[in-house]
Design a protein around this motif. Sequence first.
Motif, PDB file in Angstrom:
ATOM      1  N   ASN A 500      -0.311  -9.040  -5.759  1.00 31.18           N
ATOM      2  CA  ASN A 500       0.106  -9.443  -4.413  1.00 31.18           C
ATOM      3  C   ASN A 500       0.295  -8.193  -3.563  1.00 31.18           C
ATOM      4  O   ASN A 500       1.235  -7.425  -3.777  1.00 31.18           O
ATOM      5  CB  ASN A 500       1.405 -10.248  -4.476  1.00 31.18           C
ATOM      6  CG  ASN A 500       1.780 -10.873  -3.149  1.00 31.18           C
ATOM      7  OD1 ASN A 500       1.803 -10.207  -2.117  1.00 31.18           O
ATOM      8  ND2 ASN A 500       2.085 -12.169  -3.163  1.00 31.18           N
ATOM      9  N   PHE A 501      -0.582  -7.990  -2.591  1.00 30.49           N
ATOM     10  CA  PHE A 501      -0.542  -6.784  -1.769  1.00 30.49           C
ATOM     11  C   PHE A 501       0.780  -6.644  -1.019  1.00 30.49           C
ATOM     12  O   PHE A 501       1.366  -5.567  -0.960  1.00 30.49           O
ATOM     13  CB  PHE A 501      -1.702  -6.798  -0.771  1.00 30.49           C
ATOM     14  CG  PHE A 501      -1.739  -5.592   0.134  1.00 30.49           C
ATOM     15  CD1 PHE A 501      -2.231  -4.388  -0.317  1.00 30.49           C
ATOM     16  CD2 PHE A 501      -1.270  -5.671   1.441  1.00 30.49           C
ATOM     17  CE1 PHE A 501      -2.254  -3.261   0.503  1.00 30.49           C
ATOM     18  CE2 PHE A 501      -1.289  -4.561   2.277  1.00 30.49           C
ATOM     19  CZ  PHE A 501      -1.788  -3.355   1.799  1.00 30.49           C
ATOM     20  N   ALA A 502       1.283  -7.749  -0.463  1.00 26.09           N
ATOM     21  CA  ALA A 502       2.497  -7.684   0.355  1.00 26.09           C
ATOM     22  C   ALA A 502       3.720  -7.289  -0.465  1.00 26.09           C
ATOM     23  O   ALA A 502       4.590  -6.548   0.009  1.00 26.09           O
ATOM     24  CB  ALA A 502       2.734  -9.035   1.041  1.00 26.09           C
ATOM     25  N   PHE A 503       3.795  -7.758  -1.712  1.00 27.22           N
ATOM     26  CA  PHE A 503       5.007  -7.561  -2.507  1.00 27.22           C
ATOM     27  C   PHE A 503       4.868  -6.486  -3.580  1.00 27.22           C
ATOM     28  O   PHE A 503       5.694  -6.414  -4.485  1.00 27.22           O
ATOM     29  CB  PHE A 503       5.419  -8.886  -3.156  1.00 27.22           C
ATOM     30  CG  PHE A 503       6.149  -9.800  -2.215  1.00 27.22           C
ATOM     31  CD1 PHE A 503       7.513  -9.686  -2.023  1.00 27.22           C
ATOM     32  CD2 PHE A 503       5.453 -10.753  -1.491  1.00 27.22           C
ATOM     33  CE1 PHE A 503       8.185 -10.514  -1.145  1.00 27.22           C
ATOM     34  CE2 PHE A 503       6.112 -11.591  -0.613  1.00 27.22           C
ATOM     35  CZ  PHE A 503       7.482 -11.478  -0.429  1.00 27.22           C
ATOM     36  N   ARG A 504       3.870  -5.633  -3.501  1.00 24.15           N
ATOM     37  CA  ARG A 504       3.725  -4.637  -4.556  1.00 24.15           C
ATOM     38  C   ARG A 504       4.887  -3.642  -4.542  1.00 24.15           C
ATOM     39  O   ARG A 504       5.283  -3.117  -5.580  1.00 24.15           O
ATOM     40  CB  ARG A 504       2.389  -3.901  -4.437  1.00 24.15           C
ATOM     41  CG  ARG A 504       2.252  -2.994  -3.251  1.00 24.15           C
ATOM     42  CD  ARG A 504       0.877  -2.356  -3.216  1.00 24.15           C
ATOM     43  NE  ARG A 504       0.703  -1.534  -2.028  1.00 24.15           N
ATOM     44  CZ  ARG A 504      -0.449  -1.003  -1.660  1.00 24.15           C
ATOM     45  NH1 ARG A 504      -1.532  -1.211  -2.385  1.00 24.15           N
ATOM     46  NH2 ARG A 504      -0.538  -0.260  -0.566  1.00 24.15           N
ATOM     47  N   ARG A 505       5.468  -3.390  -3.382  1.00 26.28           N
ATOM     48  CA  ARG A 505       6.624  -2.474  -3.304  1.00 26.28           C
ATOM     49  C   ARG A 505       7.783  -3.047  -4.097  1.00 26.28           C
ATOM     50  O   ARG A 505       8.437  -2.342  -4.871  1.00 26.28           O
ATOM     51  CB  ARG A 505       7.002  -2.293  -1.833  1.00 26.28           C
ATOM     52  CG  ARG A 505       8.205  -1.368  -1.608  1.00 26.28           C
ATOM     53  CD  ARG A 505       7.751  -0.176  -0.832  1.00 26.28           C
ATOM     54  NE  ARG A 505       8.782   0.337   0.057  1.00 26.28           N
ATOM     55  CZ  ARG A 505       9.751   1.148  -0.326  1.00 26.28           C
ATOM     56  NH1 ARG A 505       9.875   1.484  -1.600  1.00 26.28           N
ATOM     57  NH2 ARG A 505      10.607   1.617   0.553  1.00 26.28           N
ATOM     58  N   HIS A 506       8.079  -4.333  -3.927  1.00 24.99           N
ATOM     59  CA  HIS A 506       9.145  -4.976  -4.685  1.00 24.99           C
ATOM     60  C   HIS A 506       8.802  -4.995  -6.171  1.00 24.99           C
ATOM     61  O   HIS A 506       9.678  -4.843  -7.024  1.00 24.99           O
ATOM     62  CB  HIS A 506       9.358  -6.404  -4.182  1.00 24.99           C
ATOM     63  CG  HIS A 506       9.967  -6.460  -2.817  1.00 24.99           C
ATOM     64  ND1 HIS A 506      10.508  -7.607  -2.282  1.00 24.99           N
ATOM     65  CD2 HIS A 506      10.126  -5.515  -1.850  1.00 24.99           C
ATOM     66  CE1 HIS A 506      10.968  -7.371  -1.068  1.00 24.99           C
ATOM     67  NE2 HIS A 506      10.744  -6.100  -0.788  1.00 24.99           N
ATOM     68  N   CYS A 507       7.530  -5.190  -6.476  1.00 28.56           N
ATOM     69  CA  CYS A 507       7.085  -5.223  -7.868  1.00 28.56           C
ATOM     70  C   CYS A 507       7.321  -3.879  -8.531  1.00 28.56           C
ATOM     71  O   CYS A 507       7.852  -3.801  -9.660  1.00 28.56           O
ATOM     72  CB  CYS A 507       5.604  -5.604  -7.921  1.00 28.56           C
ATOM     73  SG  CYS A 507       4.917  -5.776  -9.583  1.00 28.56           S
ATOM     74  N   PHE A 508       6.976  -2.793  -7.854  1.00 32.12           N
ATOM     75  CA  PHE A 508       7.157  -1.460  -8.423  1.00 32.12           C
ATOM     76  C   PHE A 508       8.635  -1.135  -8.636  1.00 32.12           C
ATOM     77  O   PHE A 508       8.978  -0.389  -9.556  1.00 32.12           O
ATOM     78  CB  PHE A 508       6.513  -0.396  -7.527  1.00 32.12           C
ATOM     79  CG  PHE A 508       5.071  -0.135  -7.842  1.00 32.12           C
ATOM     80  CD1 PHE A 508       4.708   0.640  -8.927  1.00 32.12           C
ATOM     81  CD2 PHE A 508       4.071  -0.685  -7.053  1.00 32.12           C
ATOM     82  CE1 PHE A 508       3.377   0.875  -9.223  1.00 32.12           C
ATOM     83  CE2 PHE A 508       2.726  -0.464  -7.340  1.00 32.12           C
ATOM     84  CZ  PHE A 508       2.380   0.324  -8.429  1.00 32.12           C
ATOM     85  N   GLU A 509       9.496  -1.682  -7.794  1.00 31.68           N
ATOM     86  CA  GLU A 509      10.929  -1.423  -7.948  1.00 31.68           C
ATOM     87  C   GLU A 509      11.441  -1.905  -9.303  1.00 31.68           C
ATOM     88  O   GLU A 509      12.388  -1.353  -9.853  1.00 31.68           O
ATOM     89  CB  GLU A 509      11.715  -2.124  -6.829  1.00 31.68           C
ATOM     90  CG  GLU A 509      11.792  -1.361  -5.545  1.00 31.68           C
ATOM     91  CD  GLU A 509      12.526  -0.037  -5.698  1.00 31.68           C
ATOM     92  OE1 GLU A 509      13.697  -0.041  -6.115  1.00 31.68           O
ATOM     93  OE2 GLU A 509      11.924   1.008  -5.412  1.00 31.68           O
ATOM     94  N   GLY A 510      10.818  -2.950  -9.836  1.00 30.47           N
ATOM     95  CA  GLY A 510      11.291  -3.515 -11.092  1.00 30.47           C
ATOM     96  C   GLY A 510      10.630  -2.944 -12.338  1.00 30.47           C
ATOM     97  O   GLY A 510      10.959  -3.355 -13.453  1.00 30.47           O
TER      98      GLY A 510
END
Length: 637
Positions: A500-510
């Motif tokens: 998911n391009f939009a949520f990759r930042r949130h994904c990387f946080e985890g």
Amino acid sequence: MKQLKFTDFVFFLFFFTESLTLPTKPQDVDDSGITQKFIEENIEYITIIAFAQYVQEATFEDVEILVKDMVEYKDRCVANKTLPECFKLPNNALQEKIFAMEGLPQKHNLSHCCSKVDFERRSCFFFNKKADVAFLPPFPTLDPEEKCQAFKNSRKSFLNRYVYEVARRNPFVFAPTLLSVAARFEEVAGACCEEQHKATCFQTRAAPVIQYLKAFSSYQKNVCGAYLKFGTKVLNFINIAVLSQKFPKIEFKELTSLIEDVSSKYDGCCEGDVVQCVRDTSKVMNHICSKQGSISSKIQECCEKKIPERGECIINSNKDDRPEDLREAKFTDSETLCQERDTDPDNFFAEFTYEYSRNHPDLSTPELLRIAHVYKDVLSNCCNTQNPPGCYRRAKDKFNETTEKSHKIVQRECEHFQLWGKDGVKYYYLIRLTKTAPQLSTEELISLGEKMAMALATCCTLSEEFACVDNLVDLVLGELCGINENRTINPAVDHCCKTNFAFRRHCFEGLKADETYVPPTTTKDLFTFNADLCQAQNEELQRKKDRVLVDLARRRELAEEELRAWLAGLAERCCSAGEPALWGGSQNWQLKPDCLRNIKEKASKLSGPDRRETPESLNVDRKKRGNCSGFGVHSPQ
């Protein structure tokens, strides 16, 4: 170059890709003959850029051979356009001439591309490009006097080599951007070579040019990566968010027309088709100025300028005033939203993104895409309930939750920056990135860590802190994920990059450390420091410390805090003040011999049979070690 507002940063990156030497009359921009003339006049630069980006290992002598061949080809076709060879697309002609160079395809692993045609051939050339350019020799540097002598002897030859060296190290940067960089560097060289203090002049005046190139490289790779991995739909939504914030008065119908021109240019630009990229970029700028009355009230004077100044003027223009007829509420209050969505889903969500973006100039582009994704999920759920309007009227709560989560991420990042400073936060991200993606090369990890630190140093003191940080950090993650859809790092990172391009930042946080990675054997050479350790301003020393930190982080023996602390205090523990320096009155710093010996002892332990020591066992007694405390824990200040 004029300093840009950070609120305009993404727009700046997005649009300013016009060559400084494109046609000069606004009314001539849409004349294909003018553009063709520009291409013919710049055939050498265009050939150098395309060849150096496609075959980065090629020598400058190889490039000169191809340039000569392409110039002759151009001259033949200008003289007689009816020749069969002159009906080829320029990029096809160039690629065929690369194949025809004796021994070159075999030498540089391009032979498998020779039998392919059309899209398959273009893809083959594209996948031959390497983002990690550590295999290339260091960028050649000359003494300022030598540089100026070469520039005065042959400006053309000097700039050709400069374009070659820059292009091969930036294989995904759009050709018009590289032409602009070359023009700027020519201005810098022309001015500095007349100065008495040439070195200082080059240092000062070249810095903005380098930053300009880095910024464009990062943004263009990010957007092309999104386009190649997720398709035109995601690309369109990025463009809608950017343009709606810059031009909030533009009507949605006019925006969709502009989006067609803007998005279509990425076909050629992302593939590396130099000629098509130049043509499509010019088309975008012409569209904006031909419809300025319905797009923005701030760009009239800009569109009266010649093209080199026009593009920069538009970018530096203020965002237009927000209109009073914003219609964001209709996307939560209307009784018929489910029917409207079902009639034309793509257009419906595009219009929502347009309305939300122009109504929220304080949000980053990634956050606007997250909100659009959340809204799509809200309607998907609500339209299957008995009372859809009662359900989706609460959509704003979901939007606020998403934005609050993003704000907390940025707030935490800026707190790290305030606590540790630029160097400390660089160490922090070097360790995190290495543990998350240890498969990346050391140089690539160092580059990513530096860019994360630079993003926070740039943004964390600004009033637009959130949008600035979120935009710039997203660009760094885009570089990590890469432009190539086939790039693989490890399953967890690949999931964040491709799901998911939009949520990759949130994904990387985890993400946690990649526990499946098997670290390489530690060698004693890793800890080899010489007397230059105490030259605190030595750039190569800093590089050495960064490499050591990455190599240690790969081995997972130490906690993050210990790794940061060890690197931050290394020089402090291992250096002592000697006699006052002869120049400037400051101290000469001397290396403590015992410190080097203790470092080497630590290397012996890490490279021995039992490498997986506990953090406690690595925390040596300060009394035994003296002032060189091994891997002692303290916060980097």
